[in-house]
Design a protein around this motif. Structure first.
Motif, PDB file in Angstrom:
ATOM      1  N   TYR A   1       0.797  -1.216   0.000  1.00 24.84           N
ATOM      2  CA  TYR A   1       0.000   0.000   0.000  1.00 24.84           C
ATOM      3  C   TYR A   1       0.834   1.272   0.000  1.00 24.84           C
ATOM      4  CZ  TYR A   1       0.643  -0.959   4.960  1.00 24.84           C
ATOM      5  OH  TYR A   1       1.168  -1.263   6.186  1.00 24.84           O
ATOM      6  N   LEU A   2       2.145   1.147   0.006  1.00 24.72           N
ATOM      7  CA  LEU A   2       2.977   2.355  -0.084  1.00 24.72           C
ATOM      8  C   LEU A   2       3.449   2.599  -1.523  1.00 24.72           C
ATOM      9  CD1 LEU A   2       5.032   2.289   3.230  1.00 24.72           C
ATOM     10  CD2 LEU A   2       2.876   3.375   2.707  1.00 24.72           C
ATOM     11  N   THR A   3       2.824   1.948  -2.476  1.00 24.05           N
ATOM     12  CA  THR A   3       3.267   2.092  -3.867  1.00 24.05           C
ATOM     13  C   THR A   3       3.193   3.549  -4.345  1.00 24.05           C
ATOM     14  OG1 THR A   3       2.785   1.545  -6.156  1.00 24.05           O
ATOM     15  CG2 THR A   3       0.953   1.390  -4.632  1.00 24.05           C
TER      16      THR A   3
ATOM     17  N   ASP B   1       5.411  11.013  -2.728  1.00 24.51           N
ATOM     18  CA  ASP B   1       6.503  10.768  -1.773  1.00 24.51           C
ATOM     19  C   ASP B   1       6.144  11.348  -0.407  1.00 24.51           C
ATOM     20  OD1 ASP B   1       7.872   9.531  -3.730  1.00 24.51           O
ATOM     21  OD2 ASP B   1       9.260  11.200  -4.133  1.00 24.51           O
ATOM     22  N   ASP B   2       5.524  12.532  -0.422  1.00 20.81           N
ATOM     23  CA  ASP B   2       5.181  13.173   0.852  1.00 20.81           C
ATOM     24  C   ASP B   2       4.127  12.346   1.605  1.00 20.81           C
ATOM     25  OD1 ASP B   2       5.576  15.579   2.569  1.00 20.81           O
ATOM     26  OD2 ASP B   2       3.394  15.667   2.327  1.00 20.81           O
ATOM     27  N   GLU B   3       3.163  11.802   0.865  1.00 19.99           N
ATOM     28  CA  GLU B   3       2.128  10.977   1.516  1.00 19.99           C
ATOM     29  C   GLU B   3       2.749   9.710   2.117  1.00 19.99           C
ATOM     30  OE1 GLU B   3      -1.702  12.339  -1.245  1.00 19.99           O
ATOM     31  OE2 GLU B   3      -0.452  10.651  -1.864  1.00 19.99           O
ATOM     32  N   ILE B   4       3.712   9.142   1.397  1.00 20.67           N
ATOM     33  CA  ILE B   4       4.360   7.924   1.903  1.00 20.67           C
ATOM     34  C   ILE B   4       5.164   8.240   3.174  1.00 20.67           C
ATOM     35  CG2 ILE B   4       6.144   6.184   1.389  1.00 20.67           C
ATOM     36  CD1 ILE B   4       5.104   6.250  -1.546  1.00 20.67           C
ATOM     37  N   ALA B   5       5.899   9.351   3.129  1.00 16.20           N
ATOM     38  CA  ALA B   5       6.696   9.741   4.308  1.00 16.20           C
ATOM     39  C   ALA B   5       5.767  10.049   5.487  1.00 16.20           C
ATOM     40  CB  ALA B   5       7.552  10.956   3.973  1.00 16.20           C
TER      41      ALA B   5
ATOM     42  N   SER C   1      -6.997  13.503   1.167  1.00 17.40           N
ATOM     43  CA  SER C   1      -6.134  12.360   0.819  1.00 17.40           C
ATOM     44  C   SER C   1      -5.213  12.013   1.990  1.00 17.40           C
ATOM     45  CB  SER C   1      -5.335  12.632  -0.450  1.00 17.40           C
ATOM     46  OG  SER C   1      -4.432  13.681  -0.236  1.00 17.40           O
ATOM     47  N   TYR C   2      -4.935  12.986   2.861  1.00 20.75           N
ATOM     48  CA  TYR C   2      -4.157  12.691   4.078  1.00 20.75           C
ATOM     49  C   TYR C   2      -5.069  12.199   5.198  1.00 20.75           C
ATOM     50  CZ  TYR C   2       0.146  14.570   2.135  1.00 20.75           C
ATOM     51  OH  TYR C   2       1.261  14.767   1.364  1.00 20.75           O
ATOM     52  N   GLU C   3      -6.285  12.722   5.225  1.00 20.30           N
ATOM     53  CA  GLU C   3      -7.223  12.263   6.263  1.00 20.30           C
ATOM     54  C   GLU C   3      -7.525  10.770   6.088  1.00 20.30           C
ATOM     55  OE1 GLU C   3      -8.299  12.970   9.044  1.00 20.30           O
ATOM     56  OE2 GLU C   3     -10.349  12.297   9.350  1.00 20.30           O
ATOM     57  N   ILE C   4      -7.592  10.290   4.855  1.00 22.05           N
ATOM     58  CA  ILE C   4      -7.865   8.849   4.689  1.00 22.05           C
ATOM     59  C   ILE C   4      -6.662   8.008   5.132  1.00 22.05           C
ATOM     60  CG2 ILE C   4      -9.649   9.107   2.906  1.00 22.05           C
ATOM     61  CD1 ILE C   4      -7.533   8.287   0.803  1.00 22.05           C
ATOM     62  N   ILE C   5      -5.471   8.588   5.059  1.00 22.79           N
ATOM     63  CA  ILE C   5      -4.290   7.869   5.566  1.00 22.79           C
ATOM     64  C   ILE C   5      -4.376   7.779   7.099  1.00 22.79           C
ATOM     65  CG2 ILE C   5      -1.765   7.886   5.777  1.00 22.79           C
ATOM     66  CD1 ILE C   5      -1.651   9.370   3.079  1.00 22.79           C
ATOM     67  N   VAL C   6      -4.712   8.911   7.732  1.00 22.10           N
ATOM     68  CA  VAL C   6      -4.839   8.907   9.197  1.00 22.10           C
ATOM     69  C   VAL C   6      -5.929   7.908   9.606  1.00 22.10           C
ATOM     70  CG1 VAL C   6      -5.310  10.279  11.253  1.00 22.10           C
ATOM     71  CG2 VAL C   6      -4.121  11.332   9.325  1.00 22.10           C
ATOM     72  N   ALA C   7      -7.063   7.968   8.893  1.00 26.40           N
ATOM     73  CA  ALA C   7      -8.186   7.080   9.216  1.00 26.40           C
ATOM     74  C   ALA C   7      -7.759   5.616   9.114  1.00 26.40           C
ATOM     75  CB  ALA C   7      -9.354   7.370   8.273  1.00 26.40           C
TER      76      ALA C   7
ATOM     77  N   LEU D   1       3.407   8.472  10.756  1.00 25.05           N
ATOM     78  CA  LEU D   1       2.168   8.175  11.484  1.00 25.05           C
ATOM     79  C   LEU D   1       2.190   6.737  12.017  1.00 25.05           C
ATOM     80  CD1 LEU D   1      -0.825   8.645  12.278  1.00 25.05           C
ATOM     81  CD2 LEU D   1      -1.428   8.313   9.888  1.00 25.05           C
ATOM     82  N   GLN D   2       2.722   5.818  11.225  1.00 23.42           N
ATOM     83  CA  GLN D   2       2.803   4.425  11.693  1.00 23.42           C
ATOM     84  C   GLN D   2       3.674   4.335  12.946  1.00 23.42           C
ATOM     85  OE1 GLN D   2       4.065   2.462   8.060  1.00 23.42           O
ATOM     86  NE2 GLN D   2       1.961   1.855   7.574  1.00 23.42           N
TER      87      GLN D   2
END
Ligand code: FAD
Length: 389
Positions: free
Chosen positions: A4-6, A12-16, A71-77, A21-22
């Motif tokens: 899921y980090l593809t 790149d910023d979303e992956i970082a 798009s960042y909120e769904i990562i946090v969620a 967050l992890q």
């Protein structure tokens, strides 16, 4: 190694951002994930999440957010739900379900007073739509607000309100003009839960989401100052529909989280557990479940990100948000159920958190729009595309 980090999907910023967050989740939430499931989540934890910036990724900088979008909120969620579903349900009810209407329709003064502290994690928000007699048919709302001088006076009941008994503020919907259709006769208010007449009837006993609190509430002559009306009188239904697009996309992100952890646990278990002299992954009855789970996770993630990216571009996403939520929430129930099956008897114990994720996931074809209502919305949007009026 994690698919899921593809970079085909994420920047790149979303992956970082996700990696950081992890680490936060592993340090601050994972060690107490089972403990907080006895509920309610400690308020201090929401403060920590807020302080770390995970309440405000989709809020304006002026409101204390980082303005990075849905798009960042769904990562946090996804990431918080992958550790504890109820905690993210509470976080999201505060910052997205309550926060987005205030962000998008609030005045600068309202945002300063009623949004900034929520984005900081200092105050908690909730959204009040559902009532004992009104669920899917939101237009049938019975709670009323009547103008009295400069104030509004609210009377009615709200049921199933996430954070209801914990919240400082509610974004409450009420009928202000019963003589017209609710589309034009509903308004939205910021209600201080300390107001006289705001009553908690009870917290509901739930199948899952045990770390959150979901409440039945009453307004008995709750006086709301005129400057706490959100938007204009009669704009409530529009605000509600706007809110549901971001809510449904964010819930889709959560659903991927509930499903991902049981998926990962079951893949490892299938590799380690031996029966008939070989690892159980050697049996197609097991390994093909893994294939289906992987496929559903990847498809769900792509659908959810599509809806979020469109939202961030300012596009209308009623169809995409409904598709993302419907697909991911049904998939999450199937994935958590398959994961439990792969673990056999161990899956039915609390030694593994798979049963917890299955109970949490079960909610999400109900809350935020049932699967049946979402199918209705999707087909309606499709027919509109084919046959515009
Ligand atoms: C844990 C939890 C947390 C929640 N949090 C919040 C919250 O924070 N704020 C809030 O306002 N609400 C919240 N809700 C309420 C939630 O959004 C509603 O439960 C949901 O919208 C469904 O409403 P209902 O439960 O009244 O079901 P109903 O609307 O009574 O539906 C019952 C069944 O009939 C079906 N049905 C109804 N109408 C149709 C139709 N036209 N076509 C086909 N089938 C139909 C439904 O799909 C469902 O299967 C929460 C609910 C739960 C359980």
């Amino acid at each position: 190694m994690v698919d899921y980090l593809t970079s085909a999907l994420w920047t790149d910023d979303e992956i970082a951002f996700r990696r950081e967050l992890q680490e936060f989740c592993a340090k601050e939430i994972a060690p107490i994930a089972d403990e907080i499931d006895k509920g309610p989540y400690p308020r201090e934890l929401l403060r920590k999440i807020g302080k770390a910036g995970y309440m405000g990724v989709h809020h304006d900088r002026a409101d204390g957010g980082t303005d990075r979008g849905l798009s960042y909120e769904i990562i946090v969620a996804e990431e918080i739900s992958a550790v504890n579903g109820g905690l993210d349900m509470a976080r999201m009810a505060s910052t997205t379900l309550y926060g987005m209407p205030v962000s998008r329709f609030g005045t600068p003064e309202q945002r300063k007073k009623f949004l900034e502290p929520v984005v900081a994690g200092e105050k908690i928000g909730c959204i009040g739509i559902t009532e004992p007699d009104v669920g899917s048919d939101t237009a049938g709302m019975k709670t009323k607000a009547v103008k009295d001088g400069d104030d509004w006076v609210l009377n009615g009941e709200k049921r199933f309100i996430t954070n209801g008994s914990q919240a400082d503020y509610m974004c409450a919907f009420a009928i202000t003009n019963p003589d017209v259709h609710s589309k034009d006769g509903m308004s939205a208010f910021i209600v201080d839960t300390k107001s006289d007449g705001f009553k908690v009837v009870q917290d509901h006993e739930l199948l899952g989401m045990k770390s959150a609190r979901v409440s039945w509430l009453k307004f008995e002559d709750v006086r709301v100052p005129g400057d706490r009306l959100l938007g204009k009188p009669g704009e409530g239904f529009h605000i509600l529909m706007d809110e549901l697009d971001s809510e449904r996309t964010a819930i889709a992100g959560e659903a991927i989280g509930y499903a991902r952890t049981p998926y990962e646990i079951s893949v490892k278990y299938a590799n380690e557990r031996h029966q008939f002299g070989r690892p159980i992954r050697a049996f197609e009855g097991v390994s093909f479940k893994v294939a289906d789970m992987a496929m559903k996770l990847e498809a769900g993630r792509a659908l959810t990100l599509t809806a979020a990216r469109m939202y961030d571009k300012g596009e209308k996403i009623t169809k995409q948000a409904s598709i993302a939520k419907l697909y991911t929430t049904e998939a999450a129930i199937q994935i958590t159920n398959d994961a439990l099956q792969i673990l056999g008897g161990m899956g039915y114990t609390t030694d593994y958190p798979v049963e917890r994720f299955l109970r949490d996931a079960r909610l999400m074809t109900i809350g935020g729009g049932t699967a049946e209502i979402l199918r209705f919305l999707i087909q309606r949007e499709v027919f509109k595309e084919f046959f515009p009026e």
